[in-house]
Write an enzyme that holds these catalytic residues in place. Structure first.
Site, PDB file in Angstrom:
ATOM      1  N   LYS A  39       0.685  -1.367   0.018  1.00  0.00           N
ATOM      2  CA  LYS A  39      -0.077  -0.090  -0.109  1.00  0.00           C
ATOM      3  C   LYS A  39       0.768   1.221   0.095  1.00  0.00           C
ATOM      4  O   LYS A  39       0.557   2.210  -0.796  1.00  0.00           O
ATOM      5  CB  LYS A  39      -0.927   0.008   1.298  1.00  0.00           C
ATOM      6  CG  LYS A  39      -2.093  -1.156   1.045  1.00  0.00           C
ATOM      7  CD  LYS A  39      -2.824  -1.288   2.436  1.00  0.00           C
ATOM      8  CE  LYS A  39      -3.672  -2.678   2.223  1.00  0.00           C
ATOM      9  NZ  LYS A  39      -4.285  -2.910   3.543  1.00  0.00           N
ATOM     10  N   GLN A  77      -4.464  -2.071   9.964  1.00  0.00           N
ATOM     11  CA  GLN A  77      -4.103  -3.183   9.294  1.00  0.00           C
ATOM     12  C   GLN A  77      -4.694  -4.396  10.114  1.00  0.00           C
ATOM     13  O   GLN A  77      -4.362  -4.581  11.353  1.00  0.00           O
ATOM     14  CB  GLN A  77      -2.665  -3.445   8.874  1.00  0.00           C
ATOM     15  CG  GLN A  77      -2.409  -4.761   8.269  1.00  0.00           C
ATOM     16  CD  GLN A  77      -2.621  -4.641   6.879  1.00  0.00           C
ATOM     17  OE1 GLN A  77      -2.677  -3.765   6.032  1.00  0.00           O
ATOM     18  NE2 GLN A  77      -3.368  -5.987   6.347  1.00  0.00           N
ATOM     19  N   ASP A  93     -11.206   3.172   4.909  1.00  0.00           N
ATOM     20  CA  ASP A  93     -11.100   1.860   4.654  1.00  0.00           C
ATOM     21  C   ASP A  93     -12.511   1.188   4.958  1.00  0.00           C
ATOM     22  O   ASP A  93     -12.891   0.128   4.799  1.00  0.00           O
ATOM     23  CB  ASP A  93      -9.948   0.731   5.291  1.00  0.00           C
ATOM     24  CG  ASP A  93      -9.654  -0.544   4.991  1.00  0.00           C
ATOM     25  OD1 ASP A  93      -9.923  -0.628   3.898  1.00  0.00           O
ATOM     26  OD2 ASP A  93      -9.231  -1.085   5.641  1.00  0.00           O
TER      27      ASP A  93
END
Length: 283
Positions: free
Chosen positions: A55, A99, A122
């Site tokens: 990313k 994450q 996200d």
């Protein structure tokens, strides 16, 4: 492989999405704003570290700033939330990605909820989930949004179709079910307790595999001509469908890798630019 099977090339979709961001990033730069994504990694899981690095590299190639916050394995929930709040308060940070997964002793949901909705690029907060259900989320969960982007790019009709989603996670199966429903599909969401799963999958004009089991969906589970979107990624670079067998039956299918994955990352980058533009408007 059937000669008529359309391979839904995720790299092609992702490249088009990223190309559309270039001028937007330049316009922000002209205003003194550099879109910035902060990724938070807890512990030393090698797969998670790889994802974070990927990313970061994708950000760098587009001119998006990437900040990595790496916390030790023994970090407490309270310490993680404090780190997220610090990023919430940093006006130079436009998007925050925690994450997944975090170490088991951490309350992951509490950590997700600590992310401010304006920086939830996200799509992991319950508020973002609710907005997605109502059809107006600015930052829907990235993998579901990637699946919808692939359908849009290839002009695959959704309205009136029967979509079968295998998986009900709060950041994949459930939100993609809602997004398909909001596009006027009839949606059946299956899960580990579903009985006669193959019979239900066989009803699907569109099948989304998000179950986390390698080569789980078999070719003879599919209705001839079904559209298959494989959101799985398992060891050995295999998805959640038996690709070769499903290719013989499906009219269109995403490969693994180079299917949903690259579009998910492109969606995250787009959301980060969207968030930066929101800040620019408020200035």
């Amino acid at each position: 492989m059937s000669a008529e099977t359309l391979i839904l090339d995720g790299n092609r979709v992702a490249d088009a999405m990223k190309a559309s961001l270039n001028n937007r990033i330049k316009n922000l730069s002209d205003q003194g704003i550099v879109p910035c994504l902060a990724t938070v990694l807890v512990g030393d899981d090698p797969a998670s570290a790889t994802y974070v690095r990927m990313k970061g590299n994708a950000c760098k190639r587009l001119g998006i700033q990437s900040i990595r916050v790496v916390l030790p394995e023994h970090t407490t929930t309270e310490e993680l939330i404090a780190a997220i709040h610090k990023l919430n308060d940093d006006n130079s940070v436009h998007g925050i990605l925690l994450q997944h997964p975090v170490p088991k002793h951490i309350d992951e949901r509490a950590a997700f909820e600590a992310i401010h909705i304006d920086k939830d690029v996200d799509g992991v907060t319950t508020l973002g989930f609710a907005q997605n259900a109502f059809g107006f989320a600015e930052f829907p969960s990235c993998t579901p949004a990637a699946i919808m982007a692939i359908l849009d790019y290839y002009e695959i009709p959704v309205e009136g179709k029967h979509a079968v989603v295998i998986g009900r996670s709060p950041i994949l199966g459930k939100p993609v079910s809602m997004m398909l429903l909001n596009k006027n599909a009839t949606v059946t969401t299956c899960h580990s307790k579903t009985t006669n799963l193959a019979d239900i999958v066989r009803l699907g004009d569109i099948v989304v595999a998000a179950v986390g089991k390698p080569r789980f969906v078999q070719g003879d589970w599919l209705k001839p001509g079904a559209i298959v979107l494989d959101a799985g990624y398992n060891p050995g670079n295999v998805g959640d469908v038996d690709y070769e067998a499903c290719c013989e039956v499906a009219s269109a299918i995403t490969p693994v890798p180079a299917g949903v994955g690259p579009v998910t990352i492109a969606t995250l980058l787009k959301h980060t630019v969207d968030a930066a533009e929101n800040i620019a408007i408020k200035r």
